[in-house]
Scaffold this motif. Structure first.
Motif, PDB file in Angstrom:
ATOM      1  N   SER A 136       0.833  -1.203   0.000  1.00 54.91           N
ATOM      2  CA  SER A 136       0.000   0.000   0.000  1.00 54.91           C
ATOM      3  C   SER A 136       0.870   1.256   0.000  1.00 54.91           C
ATOM      4  O   SER A 136       0.527   2.260  -0.632  1.00 54.91           O
ATOM      5  CB  SER A 136      -0.921  -0.003   1.228  1.00 54.91           C
ATOM      6  N   GLY A 137       2.002   1.208   0.726  1.00 56.44           N
ATOM      7  CA  GLY A 137       2.897   2.358   0.763  1.00 56.44           C
ATOM      8  C   GLY A 137       3.542   2.632  -0.578  1.00 56.44           C
ATOM      9  O   GLY A 137       3.686   3.797  -0.993  1.00 56.44           O
ATOM     10  N   ILE A 138       3.945   1.585  -1.289  1.00 59.43           N
ATOM     11  CA  ILE A 138       4.511   1.765  -2.629  1.00 59.43           C
ATOM     12  C   ILE A 138       3.469   2.368  -3.558  1.00 59.43           C
ATOM     13  O   ILE A 138       3.763   3.292  -4.345  1.00 59.43           O
ATOM     14  CB  ILE A 138       5.018   0.424  -3.183  1.00 59.43           C
ATOM     15  N   ARG A 139       2.252   1.855  -3.470  1.00 61.68           N
ATOM     16  CA  ARG A 139       1.171   2.396  -4.313  1.00 61.68           C
ATOM     17  C   ARG A 139       0.933   3.881  -4.038  1.00 61.68           C
ATOM     18  O   ARG A 139       0.868   4.703  -4.950  1.00 61.68           O
ATOM     19  CB  ARG A 139      -0.102   1.579  -4.061  1.00 61.68           C
ATOM     20  N   PHE A 140       0.813   4.224  -2.753  1.00 57.30           N
ATOM     21  CA  PHE A 140       0.590   5.621  -2.382  1.00 57.30           C
ATOM     22  C   PHE A 140       1.761   6.495  -2.801  1.00 57.30           C
ATOM     23  O   PHE A 140       1.587   7.610  -3.292  1.00 57.30           O
ATOM     24  CB  PHE A 140       0.354   5.706  -0.879  1.00 57.30           C
ATOM     25  N   GLY A 141       2.992   5.988  -2.629  1.00 52.77           N
ATOM     26  CA  GLY A 141       4.167   6.762  -3.013  1.00 52.77           C
ATOM     27  C   GLY A 141       4.249   7.026  -4.504  1.00 52.77           C
ATOM     28  O   GLY A 141       4.604   8.127  -4.939  1.00 52.77           O
ATOM     29  N   LEU A 142       3.918   6.026  -5.316  1.00 54.58           N
ATOM     30  CA  LEU A 142       3.964   6.220  -6.770  1.00 54.58           C
ATOM     31  C   LEU A 142       2.945   7.259  -7.232  1.00 54.58           C
ATOM     32  O   LEU A 142       3.244   8.112  -8.078  1.00 54.58           O
ATOM     33  CB  LEU A 142       3.710   4.877  -7.470  1.00 54.58           C
ATOM     34  N   LEU A 143       1.725   7.170  -6.691  1.00 59.07           N
ATOM     35  CA  LEU A 143       0.699   8.127  -7.103  1.00 59.07           C
ATOM     36  C   LEU A 143       1.010   9.532  -6.585  1.00 59.07           C
ATOM     37  O   LEU A 143       0.726  10.527  -7.258  1.00 59.07           O
ATOM     38  CB  LEU A 143      -0.669   7.657  -6.605  1.00 59.07           C
ATOM     39  N   LEU A 144       1.585   9.600  -5.377  1.00 60.60           N
ATOM     40  CA  LEU A 144       1.995  10.902  -4.845  1.00 60.60           C
ATOM     41  C   LEU A 144       3.137  11.489  -5.657  1.00 60.60           C
ATOM     42  O   LEU A 144       3.234  12.712  -5.834  1.00 60.60           O
ATOM     43  CB  LEU A 144       2.411  10.738  -3.381  1.00 60.60           C
ATOM     44  N   ALA A 145       4.006  10.638  -6.201  1.00 59.08           N
ATOM     45  CA  ALA A 145       5.164  11.108  -6.957  1.00 59.08           C
ATOM     46  C   ALA A 145       4.751  11.861  -8.219  1.00 59.08           C
ATOM     47  O   ALA A 145       5.442  12.800  -8.643  1.00 59.08           O
ATOM     48  CB  ALA A 145       6.058   9.930  -7.322  1.00 59.08           C
ATOM     49  N   LEU A 146       3.648  11.453  -8.844  1.00 59.47           N
ATOM     50  CA  LEU A 146       3.211  12.146 -10.060  1.00 59.47           C
ATOM     51  C   LEU A 146       2.995  13.629  -9.800  1.00 59.47           C
ATOM     52  O   LEU A 146       3.356  14.479 -10.622  1.00 59.47           O
ATOM     53  CB  LEU A 146       1.924  11.505 -10.587  1.00 59.47           C
ATOM     54  N   ALA A 147       2.391  13.946  -8.658  1.00 58.15           N
ATOM     55  CA  ALA A 147       2.159  15.348  -8.318  1.00 58.15           C
ATOM     56  C   ALA A 147       3.422  15.998  -7.775  1.00 58.15           C
ATOM     57  O   ALA A 147       3.702  17.175  -8.074  1.00 58.15           O
ATOM     58  CB  ALA A 147       1.034  15.456  -7.292  1.00 58.15           C
ATOM     59  N   SER A 148       4.217  15.273  -7.003  1.00 57.18           N
ATOM     60  CA  SER A 148       5.408  15.855  -6.377  1.00 57.18           C
ATOM     61  C   SER A 148       6.465  16.223  -7.415  1.00 57.18           C
ATOM     62  O   SER A 148       7.166  17.235  -7.266  1.00 57.18           O
ATOM     63  CB  SER A 148       6.003  14.881  -5.363  1.00 57.18           C
ATOM     64  N   VAL A 149       6.607  15.413  -8.459  1.00 55.58           N
ATOM     65  CA  VAL A 149       7.581  15.726  -9.506  1.00 55.58           C
ATOM     66  C   VAL A 149       7.244  17.055 -10.168  1.00 55.58           C
ATOM     67  O   VAL A 149       8.117  17.893 -10.409  1.00 55.58           O
ATOM     68  CB  VAL A 149       7.633  14.581 -10.540  1.00 55.58           C
ATOM     69  N   GLY A 150       5.966  17.279 -10.456  1.00 58.21           N
ATOM     70  CA  GLY A 150       5.554  18.558 -11.041  1.00 58.21           C
ATOM     71  C   GLY A 150       5.813  19.721 -10.110  1.00 58.21           C
ATOM     72  O   GLY A 150       6.283  20.787 -10.528  1.00 58.21           O
ATOM     73  N   LEU A 151       5.518  19.538  -8.827  1.00 56.27           N
ATOM     74  CA  LEU A 151       5.771  20.589  -7.844  1.00 56.27           C
ATOM     75  C   LEU A 151       7.253  20.912  -7.768  1.00 56.27           C
ATOM     76  O   LEU A 151       7.649  22.086  -7.675  1.00 56.27           O
ATOM     77  CB  LEU A 151       5.263  20.131  -6.469  1.00 56.27           C
ATOM     78  N   SER A 152       8.105  19.878  -7.837  1.00 54.69           N
ATOM     79  CA  SER A 152       9.548  20.097  -7.793  1.00 54.69           C
ATOM     80  C   SER A 152      10.044  20.815  -9.044  1.00 54.69           C
ATOM     81  O   SER A 152      10.921  21.690  -8.962  1.00 54.69           O
ATOM     82  CB  SER A 152      10.258  18.743  -7.642  1.00 54.69           C
ATOM     83  N   LEU A 153       9.509  20.472 -10.206  1.00 52.06           N
ATOM     84  CA  LEU A 153       9.915  21.149 -11.445  1.00 52.06           C
ATOM     85  C   LEU A 153       9.527  22.621 -11.427  1.00 52.06           C
ATOM     86  O   LEU A 153      10.294  23.484 -11.890  1.00 52.06           O
ATOM     87  CB  LEU A 153       9.287  20.443 -12.649  1.00 52.06           C
ATOM     88  N   ILE A 154       8.336  22.923 -10.911  1.00 49.75           N
ATOM     89  CA  ILE A 154       7.918  24.333 -10.832  1.00 49.75           C
ATOM     90  C   ILE A 154       8.858  25.104  -9.914  1.00 49.75           C
ATOM     91  O   ILE A 154       9.290  26.214 -10.231  1.00 49.75           O
ATOM     92  CB  ILE A 154       6.463  24.420 -10.335  1.00 49.75           C
ATOM     93  N   TYR A 155       9.188  24.516  -8.773  1.00 44.99           N
ATOM     94  CA  TYR A 155      10.104  25.207  -7.861  1.00 44.99           C
ATOM     95  C   TYR A 155      11.488  25.379  -8.494  1.00 44.99           C
ATOM     96  O   TYR A 155      12.118  26.429  -8.372  1.00 44.99           O
ATOM     97  CB  TYR A 155      10.235  24.430  -6.551  1.00 44.99           C
ATOM     98  N   GLY A 156      11.946  24.348  -9.202  1.00 44.98           N
ATOM     99  CA  GLY A 156      13.275  24.424  -9.789  1.00 44.98           C
ATOM    100  C   GLY A 156      13.395  25.477 -10.871  1.00 44.98           C
ATOM    101  O   GLY A 156      14.445  26.127 -11.002  1.00 44.98           O
ATOM    102  N   THR A 157      12.353  25.685 -11.656  1.00 44.78           N
ATOM    103  CA  THR A 157      12.433  26.633 -12.774  1.00 44.78           C
ATOM    104  C   THR A 157      11.969  28.032 -12.412  1.00 44.78           C
ATOM    105  O   THR A 157      12.345  28.999 -13.092  1.00 44.78           O
ATOM    106  CB  THR A 157      11.586  26.117 -13.949  1.00 44.78           C
ATOM    107  N   THR A 158      11.149  28.176 -11.380  1.00 46.25           N
ATOM    108  CA  THR A 158      10.613  29.499 -11.031  1.00 46.25           C
ATOM    109  C   THR A 158      10.980  29.944  -9.630  1.00 46.25           C
ATOM    110  O   THR A 158      10.875  31.142  -9.326  1.00 46.25           O
ATOM    111  CB  THR A 158       9.070  29.510 -11.148  1.00 46.25           C
ATOM    112  N   GLY A 159      11.356  29.007  -8.752  1.00 48.80           N
ATOM    113  CA  GLY A 159      11.624  29.354  -7.365  1.00 48.80           C
ATOM    114  C   GLY A 159      10.366  29.510  -6.520  1.00 48.80           C
ATOM    115  O   GLY A 159      10.443  29.901  -5.353  1.00 48.80           O
ATOM    116  N   ILE A 160       9.206  29.160  -7.081  1.00 50.10           N
ATOM    117  CA  ILE A 160       7.933  29.321  -6.373  1.00 50.10           C
ATOM    118  C   ILE A 160       7.535  28.001  -5.729  1.00 50.10           C
ATOM    119  O   ILE A 160       7.513  26.958  -6.386  1.00 50.10           O
ATOM    120  CB  ILE A 160       6.811  29.767  -7.333  1.00 50.10           C
ATOM    121  N   SER A 161       7.211  28.030  -4.450  1.00 50.60           N
ATOM    122  CA  SER A 161       6.560  26.900  -3.787  1.00 50.60           C
ATOM    123  C   SER A 161       5.054  27.125  -3.913  1.00 50.60           C
ATOM    124  O   SER A 161       4.448  27.850  -3.125  1.00 50.60           O
ATOM    125  CB  SER A 161       6.974  26.828  -2.315  1.00 50.60           C
ATOM    126  N   THR A 162       4.473  26.522  -4.926  1.00 53.22           N
ATOM    127  CA  THR A 162       3.078  26.822  -5.246  1.00 53.22           C
ATOM    128  C   THR A 162       2.122  26.039  -4.355  1.00 53.22           C
ATOM    129  O   THR A 162       2.111  24.802  -4.366  1.00 53.22           O
ATOM    130  CB  THR A 162       2.786  26.527  -6.730  1.00 53.22           C
TER     131      THR A 162
END
Length: 477
Positions: A193-219
């Protein structure tokens, strides 16, 4: 005399008919009551929640928080009614559908000279979680408090009468452990269950990290993009009648379009004006609050089921999850693989990494940072929408607070992996997913605190290794 005989005869016939009708009604009532009594007697009280099962557990305690055995509690809800008797240990029963259930204590079974502090409670059952209603038996006849409580170990994810912990998000198979250390099978189940939750959470977290990396904004509005994905999945499947695969594609396209529109209308003009990052972050907070309440007005405070049919359990390698969960994990792995290929093997991906590392140097080499940032916003919101829909499909339902709850876990994942690094966000999400799910196996650990364990990891990382697992140490000042 002769005139009275027909009257007496008619009276006797009427009385006979009345007695016959009364006997028939009584017999019918007995026949109807017999199955219900049998169902109550045969009711299994060792329910284990999974992707297809929702459990309800009445808890009867005394003033010293010790269990009170022998108290009957009626559980009534959609297409279900049964009676369970409290014991010295936990009891829980499987209910046929998700939704609200009323737990009522039978006062005749309460020990003499004592009474329940609350006569009844309302809980909300969700797939993959146990909804608990606690009653305290106190001396005297006056209730000590009134009201109701809902303590599902989901979904997820509250709001209104159908409030659930993240609509059961992240809670499939998790229960409050009160009987000692778990068996290996429980640990292995929670690991899956933890692997499942982590994979689905990663889809959103990767986007959040890319936004911060390119703009410096924690949205802070990124969580609402996740909720928007769940909402669009619900609309496209239940209102538009699209098949699941078409609903997934429609959700990705629409959510990605909202990211592109945001950058065109909002973030792009603010960047050109040189708006400081702190002010931009405040704007994301305002946008987040606006989107939250727009979504709440649209679907209300109750949880919504994305898939109309009941989940089908599938066991693989000793881990039982719903078929939708396994498919969602495969989709998440495939999309994460595509993201990795995009960032490492394509010109735009390498340009994205260059802008994330040093925007000024990237601009000096001929890269257009504004164009890259727009692509990142579009891609990140599409990934967040996909994450929201897959989470809602995997865990059965969602509410308008889904993104608000997951946002803190996304920040924890990004910080743990390293701010601005997409692969770090993936690693951090897997760790957070495992910690959140497996923390419920600790003896005496309330399952409602599982999200706090993820935030504890965030605090420890900031204290010990602020740059995260894959981040680089940067001198400040």
């Amino acid at each position: 005399m002769t005139a009275d005989r027909p009257i007496a005869s008619a009276a006797r016939r009427t009385l006979a008919v009345g007695v016959a009708v009364l006997a028939a009604v009584t017999a019918s009532a007995a026949m109807l009551a017999a199955p219900a009594a049998a169902a109550s007697a045969d009711l299994a009280t060792d329910c284990t929640p999974d992707g297809t099962t929702a459990c309800v557990s009445p808890i009867v305690l005394d003033e010293n928080n010790d269990p009170v055995p022998g108290v009957d509690v009626t559980i009534a809800g959609p297409e279900f009614e049964g009676v369970v008797t409290s014991t010295d240990g936990p009891v829980s029963v499987a209910v046929p559908t998700v939704g609200s259930y009323t737990l009522t204590v039978d006062p005749a079974t309460v020990p003499d000279g004592m009474s329940s502090n609350v006569p009844e409670r309302t809980v909300v059952a969700q797939l993959g979680s146990t909804a608990r209603g606690a009653f305290r038996i106190v001396e005297g006849g006056a209730p000590a408090e009134t009201g109701s409580t809902t303590e599902p170990s989901e979904t997820t994810a509250g709001g209104g009468d159908d409030e659930a912990d993240a609509s059961g998000i992240g809670a499939e198979g998790s229960t409050e452990n009160v009987s000692g250390w778990p068996a290996f099978s429980q640990v292995w189940q929670q690991f899956g269950s933890g692997i499942r939750f982590g994979l689905l959470l990663a889809l959103a977290s990767v986007g959040l990290s890319l936004i911060y990396g390119t703009t410096g904004i924690s949205t802070f509005s990124h969580g609402e993009q996740v909720t928007l994905g769940a909402l669009l999945g619900f609309i496209s499947i239940n209102w538009w009648g699209l098949p699941v695969w078409a609903a997934v594609l429609a959700t990705i396209v629409i959510c990605a379009a909202t990211g592109w529109l945001q950058d065109v209308v909002l973030w792009g003009p603010l960047r050109k004006r040189g708006t400081p990052v702190m002010q931009l972050m405040i704007v994301t907070i305002g946008l987040s609050m606006s989107l939250q309440y727009v979504i709440q007005m649209f679907i209300g405070g109750r949880s919504q089921r994305v898939l109309p049919s009941n989940a089908r359990p599938v066991e693989i390698a000793g881990i039982t999850l719903s078929a939708a969960s396994w498919l969602s994990m495969l989709v998440a792995l495939g999309v994460i693989g595509v993201i990795a290929w995009f960032l490492t093997q394509t010109r735009i991906g390498r340009a994205t990494r260059a802008v994330s590392d040093n925007p000024a140097l990237a601009a000096a080499t001929g890269i257009n940072p504004d164009r890259i940032v727009r692509i990142v916003w579009t891609m990140s919101t599409g990934l967040a929408g996909l994450s929201g829909m897959l989470l809602a499909i995997s865990f059965g339902s969602f509410t308008w607070t889904l993104g608000m709850i997951l946002l803190l876990l996304m920040f924890a994942s990004v910080t743990l992996g390293g701010m601005g690094t997409a692969f770090g966000a993936l690693a951090g999400s897997i760790v957070i997913g495992l910690v959140v799910e497996m923390s419920t196996l600790i003896p005496g650990m309330p399952s409602s605190l599982r999200y706090a364990s993820g935030l504890l990891i965030l605090i420890l990382v900031l204290l010990v290794r602020p740059q995260g697992l894959l981040g680089r140490a940067v001198r400040v000042g």
